[in-house]
Design an enzyme around this catalytic site. Structure first.
Site, PDB file in Angstrom:
ATOM      1  N   GLU A 237       0.655  -1.236  -0.105  1.00  0.00           N
ATOM      2  CA  GLU A 237      -0.067  -0.067  -0.011  1.00  0.00           C
ATOM      3  C   GLU A 237       0.676   1.225  -0.140  1.00  0.00           C
ATOM      4  O   GLU A 237       1.924   1.352   0.450  1.00  0.00           O
ATOM      5  CB  GLU A 237      -0.880   0.134   1.239  1.00  0.00           C
ATOM      6  CG  GLU A 237      -2.007  -1.103   1.323  1.00  0.00           C
ATOM      7  CD  GLU A 237      -2.959  -0.869   2.314  1.00  0.00           C
ATOM      8  OE1 GLU A 237      -3.945  -1.641   2.060  1.00  0.00           O
ATOM      9  OE2 GLU A 237      -2.910   0.065   3.082  1.00  0.00           O
TER      10      GLU A 237
ATOM     11  N   CYS B 258       3.437   8.430   1.338  1.00  0.00           N
ATOM     12  CA  CYS B 258       4.113   7.491   2.145  1.00  0.00           C
ATOM     13  C   CYS B 258       4.174   6.160   1.525  1.00  0.00           C
ATOM     14  O   CYS B 258       3.064   5.536   1.023  1.00  0.00           O
ATOM     15  CB  CYS B 258       3.214   7.398   3.424  1.00  0.00           C
ATOM     16  SG  CYS B 258       3.686   6.143   4.676  1.00  0.00           S
TER      17      CYS B 258
ATOM     18  N   CYS C 256       6.710  -7.079   6.507  1.00  0.00           N
ATOM     19  CA  CYS C 256       7.803  -6.627   7.231  1.00  0.00           C
ATOM     20  C   CYS C 256       8.554  -7.704   8.000  1.00  0.00           C
ATOM     21  O   CYS C 256       7.706  -8.397   8.815  1.00  0.00           O
ATOM     22  CB  CYS C 256       7.653  -5.491   8.293  1.00  0.00           C
ATOM     23  SG  CYS C 256       9.058  -4.685   8.840  1.00  0.00           S
TER      24      CYS C 256
ATOM     25  N   CYS D 266       7.677  -5.600  15.163  1.00  0.00           N
ATOM     26  CA  CYS D 266       7.369  -4.948  16.290  1.00  0.00           C
ATOM     27  C   CYS D 266       5.746  -5.262  16.651  1.00  0.00           C
ATOM     28  O   CYS D 266       4.949  -5.232  15.953  1.00  0.00           O
ATOM     29  CB  CYS D 266       7.335  -3.560  15.830  1.00  0.00           C
ATOM     30  SG  CYS D 266       8.950  -2.967  15.293  1.00  0.00           S
TER      31      CYS D 266
ATOM     32  N   CYS E 276       2.776  -3.062  15.748  1.00  0.00           N
ATOM     33  CA  CYS E 276       2.578  -2.601  14.269  1.00  0.00           C
ATOM     34  C   CYS E 276       1.678  -3.665  13.570  1.00  0.00           C
ATOM     35  O   CYS E 276       2.270  -5.041  13.570  1.00  0.00           O
ATOM     36  CB  CYS E 276       3.850  -2.307  13.625  1.00  0.00           C
ATOM     37  SG  CYS E 276       3.704  -2.166  12.031  1.00  0.00           S
TER      38      CYS E 276
ATOM     39  N   CYS F 227      -0.556   4.741  10.352  1.00  0.00           N
ATOM     40  CA  CYS F 227       0.887   3.892  10.499  1.00  0.00           C
ATOM     41  C   CYS F 227       0.516   2.695  11.158  1.00  0.00           C
ATOM     42  O   CYS F 227      -0.151   2.351  11.985  1.00  0.00           O
ATOM     43  CB  CYS F 227       1.626   4.464  11.669  1.00  0.00           C
ATOM     44  SG  CYS F 227       1.539   6.342  11.802  1.00  0.00           S
TER      45      CYS F 227
HETATM   46  N1  SAH Z   1      10.039  -0.015   9.337  1.00  0.00           N
HETATM   47  C1  SAH Z   1      10.263   1.375   9.495  1.00  0.00           C
HETATM   48  C2  SAH Z   1       8.891   2.420   8.798  1.00  0.00           C
HETATM   49  C3  SAH Z   1       7.685   1.828   8.844  1.00  0.00           C
HETATM   50  S1  SAH Z   1       6.614   2.338   9.847  1.00  0.00           S
HETATM   51  C4  SAH Z   1      10.166   1.891  10.839  1.00  0.00           C
HETATM   52  O1  SAH Z   1       9.977   1.222  11.746  1.00  0.00           O
HETATM   53  O2  SAH Z   1      10.506   3.031  11.187  1.00  0.00           O
HETATM   54  C5  SAH Z   1       6.622   4.022  10.192  1.00  0.00           C
HETATM   55  C6  SAH Z   1       6.356   4.342  11.413  1.00  0.00           C
HETATM   56  O3  SAH Z   1       5.174   4.172  11.991  1.00  0.00           O
HETATM   57  C7  SAH Z   1       7.286   3.765  12.815  1.00  0.00           C
HETATM   58  O4  SAH Z   1       7.727   4.851  13.280  1.00  0.00           O
HETATM   59  C8  SAH Z   1       6.464   2.738  13.176  1.00  0.00           C
HETATM   60  O5  SAH Z   1       7.010   2.261  14.331  1.00  0.00           O
HETATM   61  C9  SAH Z   1       5.194   3.518  13.433  1.00  0.00           C
HETATM   62  N2  SAH Z   1       4.017   2.681  13.748  1.00  0.00           N
HETATM   63  C10 SAH Z   1       3.805   1.327  13.220  1.00  0.00           C
HETATM   64  N3  SAH Z   1       2.723   0.995  13.734  1.00  0.00           N
HETATM   65  C11 SAH Z   1       2.092   1.707  14.443  1.00  0.00           C
HETATM   66  C12 SAH Z   1       0.862   1.944  15.136  1.00  0.00           C
HETATM   67  N4  SAH Z   1       0.020   0.959  15.326  1.00  0.00           N
HETATM   68  N5  SAH Z   1       0.710   3.068  15.784  1.00  0.00           N
HETATM   69  C13 SAH Z   1       1.494   4.308  15.613  1.00  0.00           C
HETATM   70  N6  SAH Z   1       2.701   4.274  14.963  1.00  0.00           N
HETATM   71  C14 SAH Z   1       3.049   2.896  14.426  1.00  0.00           C
END
Ligand code: SAH
Length: 392
Positions: free
Chosen positions: A131, A144, A151, A155, A158, A382
């Site tokens: 996406e 974005c 991935c 985490c 996420c 995010c």
């Molecule tokens: N892998 C990279 C880029 C992808 S996500 C990274 O981790 O930086 C972009 C941002 O969104 C990252 O800071 C990630 O931690 C955050 N993110 C992911 N899931 C989220 C959620 N459920 N709520 C808020 N931020 C989130």
């Protein structure tokens, strides 16, 4: 109002693919299958201009035709051979077939904020789904984009991290997301909004620095002037990372000087080991050190991303600790209200807690902003990308 336009039914995601670059240590998700994926077809955005000209010649066309084709794609955002009238018809077809295969097929497009936020779900040639999100503001239009299908960083807060990694995207699959969205932007996103894409953030699906070579090459395409590339300002391109230290250090050595965002989410190793599992390999001190070195080398302030998770990482003492780590550094903090993923045990911090966190950081002298929550209604926020379509 949210409008949902279904272009065609959403296919299921095929089995996992492709050998992937994962950090060493215990962070590799067990579920990642390791079959080799068929590479996407070669596309002009995979190559620099010299490479495209050589390819054009190998297709039996004068080198200048590849330059003309590049002008159409990067300069005019045009991909329909019918309008490339400066190229003879037969050559047009040969060139488009050989250098501009369709890489992304739109599966669904959703919009909210009166069209100022738009999410595209793409199907790749092997059926993988990724996406991208386009967000228009009065002073900027931001794309974005995804750097991987899925991935591998796992985490737990996420949504993308839950499904594991499918495969790396090719350079052109990354660039093509931006070129598509740039085309959408030129058609107008709303009154008083710019009609030109200006910013790109690698904050869609995937860990950009785990797909290092292709992401760096994609950034080169984005910042090179047409016909070589899209001509964006390097300062307006942000690479966001969980903190793969060797890759961060390598990125600092490139001549790119793009903005770096570091997904920190906790100032202490105990908690960060859990929230960002790659921290088990590279600790907070190490990752901040690499980020500060990046800032010093590029002169670009780094952005520290911090998702505010209720009763998990939002305590005043953690704000103070973060403030001490960042005070006097070329860094600012971007707090992200947690966007709870389906079935998640976590929630966003209450607003008063968030305000106190901001206050403490600012009083430590650390510039702090709270990110807006664009695109929530369309699962465009995010960590939500594509997750809500899987298994449907
Ligand atoms: N892998 C990279 C880029 C992808 S996500 C990274 O981790 O930086 C972009 C941002 O969104 C990252 O800071 C990630 O931690 C955050 N993110 C992911 N899931 C989220 C959620 N459920 N709520 C808020 N931020 C989130």
């Amino acid at each position: 109002m949210t409008t949902l336009r279904i272009i065609e039914p959403v296919p299921r995601v095929p089995p996992l693919t492709d050998p992937v670059v994962l950090p060493r240590g215990s962070v590799e998700p067990a579920a990642t299958a390791r079959h080799r994926a068929a590479l996407p077809p070669r596309h002009l955005a995979d190559l620099d201009l010299a490479g495209r000209r050589a390819l054009g010649v190998s297709l039996g066309e004068p080198a200048m035709r590849a330059t003309q084709l590049s002008h159409h794609y990067f300069g005019r955002l045009v991909r329909d051979p019918a309008v490339m009238t400066d190229i003879p018809l037969a050559a047009r077809e040969r060139l488009v077939d050989g250098m501009m295969p369709a890489l992304l097929t739109a599966v669904r497009e959703l919009e909210c904020d009166d069209g100022a936020t738009r999410k595209s779900l793409w199907r790749l040639h092997d059926g993988s789904l990724v996406e991208s999100v386009l967000m228009a503001y009065p002073d900027r239009v931001t794309a974005c984009v995804s750097s991987q299908a899925g991935c591998g960083m796992a985490c737990p807060f996420c949504a993308t991290g839950q499904a594991g990694l499918t495969r790396n995207l090719s350079t052109a699959e990354i660039v093509d997301q931006v070129v598509w969205l740039a085309g959408v932007a030129t058609r107008g996103l709303g009154p008083e909004l710019p009609a030109r894409l200006s910013h790109v953030v690698f904050m869609g699906m995937g860990e950009p620095l785990a797909n290092y070579a292709r992401v760096v090459e994609a950034v080169r395409r984005l910042i090179a002037p047409p016909p070589e590339g899209l001509g964006l300002s390097r300062r307006h391109v942000t690479i966001s990372t969980v903190g793969l230290v060797p890759a961060m250090r390598r990125l600092a050595e490139e001549d790119l000087a793009t903005t770096l965002a570091l997904s920190l989410h906790a100032p202490d190793d105990d908690l960060r080991d859990e929230l960002v599992p790659v921290n088990q390999r590279w600790k907070v001190a190490e990752v901040l050190d690499a980020a500060f070195d990046y800032a010093a080398r590029t002169g670009r302030r780094i952005s520290v991303e911090y998702a505010m998770i209720k009763n998990v990482n939002d305590q005043p003492w953690r704000a103070d600790l973060l403030g001490r780590l960042l005070a006097g550094r070329l860094a600012h903090v971007n707090l992200i209200p947690l966007n709870p993923t389906p079935g998640s045990r976590w929630d966003a911090s209450p607003k008063p807690v968030e305000r106190e966190f901001v206050r403490r950081l600012r009083s430590a002298g650390v510039p702090t902003t709270v990110r807006d929550t664009r695109g929530r209604e369309i699962d465009g926020a995010c960590g939500q990308l594509a997750a809500s379509t899987e298994g449907r």
